[in-house]
Design an enzyme around this catalytic site. Structure first.
Site, short mmCIF file in Angstrom:
data_model
loop_
_atom_site.label_atom_id
_atom_site.label_comp_id
_atom_site.label_asym_id
_atom_site.label_seq_id
_atom_site.Cartn_x
_atom_site.Cartn_y
_atom_site.Cartn_z
N CYS A 123 0.57 -0.99 0.04
CA CYS A 123 -0.12 0.21 -0.01
C CYS A 123 0.65 1.61 -0.05
CB CYS A 123 -1.01 0.09 1.21
SG CYS A 123 -0.32 -0.02 2.59
N ASP A 360 -7.37 5.77 -0.57
CA ASP A 360 -6.99 4.29 -0.85
C ASP A 360 -7.02 3.69 -1.12
OD1 ASP A 360 -7.13 2.48 1.45
OD2 ASP A 360 -8.99 2.34 1.43
N HIS A 362 -6.09 -0.03 -0.81
CA HIS A 362 -7.04 -0.89 -0.10
C HIS A 362 -7.55 -1.84 -0.62
CE1 HIS A 362 -4.36 0.65 2.89
NE2 HIS A 362 -4.22 -0.33 2.78
#
Length: 472
Positions: A123, A360, A362
């Protein structure tokens, strides 16, 4: 004895084969688990207040019309609604135009690894890719550029996203079949404006391809993992924001694509930006200090991506730095901040009131072959911003800035020096600007070249890393 030797060799081969099978099984299991864990997006919507402005990397958006003292007419009310609607659409278009990098799966195995996905560990590398992509967007397209299809993106609803991907796949297959039946006609562009739009889309697609998940991509995860090996990091390891800054510095410096030749990167040392070092970075290779800032030298100069790893507190972020972060994200030459929550990285691009707006990484998506001329771009743009309270932000982060020229840097350093003046709550500025070169201060005279590149502090007895920074 020969029979015994042969039996020993067979046993060794069986053990090696067994180890390989276990590793393959482990990789498949992790891939399946990550696919379940990261492929499902929650159907929650981010709420924005109508009473406060929203800032996105130097741009400000208002979602509420100004209240007048006198009763408004229907005409003025309609115009106010139109203004608010335009601002909401402008915000959506701006955010959805940012390049979005997420977990991917089913790409070629990473260097010195059998991993074919970065789910669960990559990430921070993805957040770094997003920040670097914003710098390249400023460089090639400008801050006002927006993607023509930004408002057509579907929300991150798994069912909707899957069906839209299927529809695009069918459309691509149909187009390829039709292309076999009839040769395509070369597209003509009626005017200069249409040709300019086409050129910008070419830049857009080229920019995304540099971040492709293939070994040949200049700024792709394969290249980043390869550069991380020299810093003691392997595929599957956790990468901190300071390490990622150094990895991207090398990736930009060593990029071989001619399109990236006019850029370089600089990473601050000990929370200090040395102005002479940045100005040297601006100079084109072979350009001597004696050369003045005439038109010819300015054309030959390089843009610089300035990366500043900082720590904004101890175990938690110091509330005294909240306003500083807001001020930085309000600057158009800021390319964002990579950080996030502990062990969960994200890319900060703006704020509203006491909440950060972020992208994000993820979210697990399938591998896209960017070597084709018409690869789909939709999965590289995010329609759904997320928010996080400032108090949840991890204090370790890397702040990025884009400087196009020496004059640009001089303006940036002056403006940031004012912003960085510590308030009554802060004892020290988050980082500083110093005149001269870093070598003038002889800060690293006792360090070996390897230690100068290594942003971690190592425990000599255990070999473990204690963090990205030394707290003084």
């Amino acid at each position: 004895m020969p029979r015994g030797d042969g039996l020993y060799v067979q046993v060794v081969k069986m053990e090696n084969r067994g180890t390989d099978e276990v590793e393959k099984l482990r990789t498949k299991f992790l891939s399946a688990w990550h696919n379940v864990k990261y492929s499902w997006a929650l159907k929650t919507k981010t709420s924005f207040s109508r009473n406060s402005p929203v800032f996105l990397l130097g741009k400000c958006y208002h979602f509420k019309a100004e209240d007048g003292d006198s009763p408004a007419t229907e005409c003025s009310e309609a115009s106010d609604v139109d203004l608010v609607t335009r601002d909401v659409e402008a915000f959506r278009r701006d955010f959805a135009s940012y390049i979005w990098m997420t977990y991917r799966e089913e790409f070629p195995a990473l260097p010195c690894s059998s991993l074919t996905s970065d789910c669960g560990w990559g990430c921070m590398l993805r957040a770094g890719q997003m920040m670097l992509a914003q710098a390249l967007t400023l460089h090639f397209l400008g801050r006002d550029w927006t993607w023509s299809e930004a408002l057509t993106l579907q929300p991150l609803d798994t069912e909707t996203r899957t069906s839209s991907v299927a529809k695009r796949l069918v459309a691509t297959l149909e187009a390829s079949l039709q292309g076999e039946k009839s040769s395509p006609r070369p597209r003509s562009y009626g005017g200069a404006e249409e040709a300019d739009v086409h050129l910008r889309e070419v830049y857009h697609r080229t920019l995304v391809s540099w971040f492709g998940d293939t070994p040949s991509a200049q700024l792709g995860i394969h290249r980043l993992v390869e550069l991380g090996l020299a810093l003691g990091k392997r595929a599957g390891d956790w990468y901190g924001p300071a390490v990622v800054a150094h990895i991207f510095k090398k990736a930009v410096e060593e990029a071989t694509d001619p399109g990236l030749a006019a850029l370089t990167s600089y990473v601050s040392q000990d929370c200090t930006v040395y102005s002479a070092d940045v100005i040297d970075c601006h100079k084109a290779p072979g350009q001597t200090p004696a050369e003045g800032l005439d038109a010819a030298s300015l054309l030959a100069s390089r843009a610089v991506i300035i990366l500043v790893p900082v720590r904004l507190g101890g175990e938690k972020i110091n509330p005294g730095y909240f306003n500083l972060v807001k001020s930085i994200l309000s600057l158009e030459y800021c390319i964002g901040i990579i950080g996030g929550k502990p062990k969960q990285a994200c890319y900060f691009v703006g704020f509203q009131d006491d909440s950060l707006i972020y992208m994000d990484p993820h979210y697990c998506q399938s591998f896209v072959d960017v070597s084709t001329s018409d690869f789909p771009l939709q999965s590289y743009h995010c329609p759904s911003p997320k928010k996080m309270p400032f108090s949840k932000m991890d204090p370790s982060c890397t702040i990025g800035f884009y400087s196009r020229s020496v004059q640009d840097y001089e303006r940036i350093s002056k403006e940031l020096s004012k912003v960085l003046q510590p308030s009554s709550k802060e004892k020290y500025p988050a980082f500083t600007f110093m005149q001269g070169h870093s070598r003038d201060y002889d800060l690293s005279a006792a360090l070996t070249p390897e230690k100068r590149e290594w942003p971690f502090i190592r425990n000599t007895r255990t070999g473990a890393t204690s963090g990205d920074f030394v707290l003084l």
